[in-house]
Design a protein around this motif. Structure first.
Motif, mmCIF file in Angstrom:
data_model
loop_
_atom_site.group_PDB
_atom_site.id
_atom_site.type_symbol
_atom_site.label_atom_id
_atom_site.label_comp_id
_atom_site.label_asym_id
_atom_site.label_seq_id
_atom_site.Cartn_x
_atom_site.Cartn_y
_atom_site.Cartn_z
ATOM 1 N N SER A 243 18.174 64.091 -3.456
ATOM 2 C CA SER A 243 19.014 64.392 -2.290
ATOM 3 C C SER A 243 18.493 65.590 -1.507
ATOM 4 O O SER A 243 18.783 65.732 -0.313
ATOM 5 C CB SER A 243 20.456 64.652 -2.738
ATOM 6 O OG SER A 243 20.610 65.935 -3.331
ATOM 7 N N GLU B 262 25.011 65.834 -5.337
ATOM 8 C CA GLU B 262 24.003 65.571 -4.309
ATOM 9 C C GLU B 262 24.326 66.302 -3.019
ATOM 10 O O GLU B 262 25.494 66.471 -2.666
ATOM 11 C CB GLU B 262 23.951 64.067 -4.011
ATOM 12 C CG GLU B 262 23.648 63.193 -5.203
ATOM 13 C CD GLU B 262 23.861 61.724 -4.877
ATOM 14 O OE1 GLU B 262 23.148 61.196 -4.008
ATOM 15 O OE2 GLU B 262 24.766 61.108 -5.490
ATOM 16 N N ARG C 30 23.902 63.352 2.954
ATOM 17 C CA ARG C 30 22.913 63.024 3.994
ATOM 18 C C ARG C 30 23.314 63.590 5.358
ATOM 19 O O ARG C 30 22.467 63.757 6.246
ATOM 20 C CB ARG C 30 22.724 61.515 4.091
ATOM 21 C CG ARG C 30 23.960 60.747 4.526
ATOM 22 C CD ARG C 30 23.716 59.244 4.541
ATOM 23 N NE ARG C 30 24.899 58.506 4.954
ATOM 24 C CZ ARG C 30 25.915 58.199 4.161
ATOM 25 N NH1 ARG C 30 25.882 58.584 2.890
ATOM 26 N NH2 ARG C 30 26.960 57.528 4.619
#
Length: 255
Positions: free
Chosen positions: A23, A94, A97
């Motif tokens: 990530s 993570e 995004r």
């Protein structure tokens, strides 16, 4: 000096560490980021994919040695950090995004807050996923208003030992309450920072976590023992009643 230090602590969860490392790949190499990995002398026999070798190539700093627990490791990571701000992203969790480092820098530069709170996407063990609401600071009496992996701490306010190991499960709650009690400045961003995988130590040892949490609650807030016990009972009911837990996690988008 980097703008952001991401501290990851790890012990024997190589699949989780790989997920965290992947990530972070879009930001690795940025002069504004350093990744610090504190490994508690993991058993290399549990690492057939040689994840540690991959992480060693990505990390700015990798330390592998025995420690006294997760918060001792996080304190080690703090002392190693050189960034203006620190994010604690545990192995298995993570970076989302949608995380925007440039946007964070703009916000931090404009107001120089002691903490920046973002949002988290909770991923439950049954696969359900939800971006949860960050609650206001005044709700800290109830519990941590924001997921710990979505808090950016200004390095200068942490010192060398920010986490009190007296609380082996809830020292993150203690740290945030301590900073708020000292009127630490705060910015809240509508920025999804992390994917937090439920099922960690605080979830597994729920009774002990709730006990520590209540001790911290009574330490920092004028809460009566009766109300403290009522909060514990409500959270136990949430934990032990699957139907109620699913209802509450549905509403966490808004409350």
């Amino acid at each position: 000096m980097a703008f952001l230090s991401i501290v990851t602590v790890h012990l024997n969860d190589f699949d989780g560490l790989l997920r965290t490392a992947q990530s972070l790949l879009p930001l690795i190499g940025s002069p504004d980021l350093e990744w610090i990995v504190i490994d508690g002398a993991s058993d290399q026999r549990l690492d057939p994919q040689n994840v540690m070798a991959q992480v060693r190539q990505q990390a700015s700093i990798l330390v592998s040695e025995p420690d006294k627990g997760i918060y001792d490791a996080m304190n080690k990571g703090t002392r190693a950090a050189n960034g203006e701000y620190i994010l604690y992203l545990n192995a298995g969790d993570e970076l989302h995004r949608e995380f925007d480092l440039e946007l964070l820098q703009q916000k931090a530069t404009s107001s120089d807050p002691d903490m920046v709170w973002g949002r988290s996407q909770f991923r439950y063990e049954d696969g359900f996923s939800r971006v949860v609401k960050t609650r206001p600071r005044w709700m800290a009496w109830y519990g941590l208003p924001v997921n710990h992996q979505a808090i950016f701490f200004r390095r200068q306010i942490l010192g060398d030992t920010p986490y009190d190991a007296f609380f082996p499960l809830a020292a993150d709650y203690d740290l945030v309450c301590r900073l708020l009690s000292k009127d630490a400045s705060l910015e809240v961003m509508k920025l999804t920072v992390c994917i937090y995988h439920r099922g960690g130590s605080a979830d597994i040892q729920g009774d002990k976590y709730r006990s520590e949490e209540n001790e911290i609650r009574m330490k920092y807030f004028p809460i009566s023992p009766i109300l403290g016990d009522a909060i514990i009972r409500f959270k136990e009911m949430n934990s032990n009643n699957p139907a109620l837990a699913k209802t509450i996690r549905f509403w966490r988008r808004w409350i």
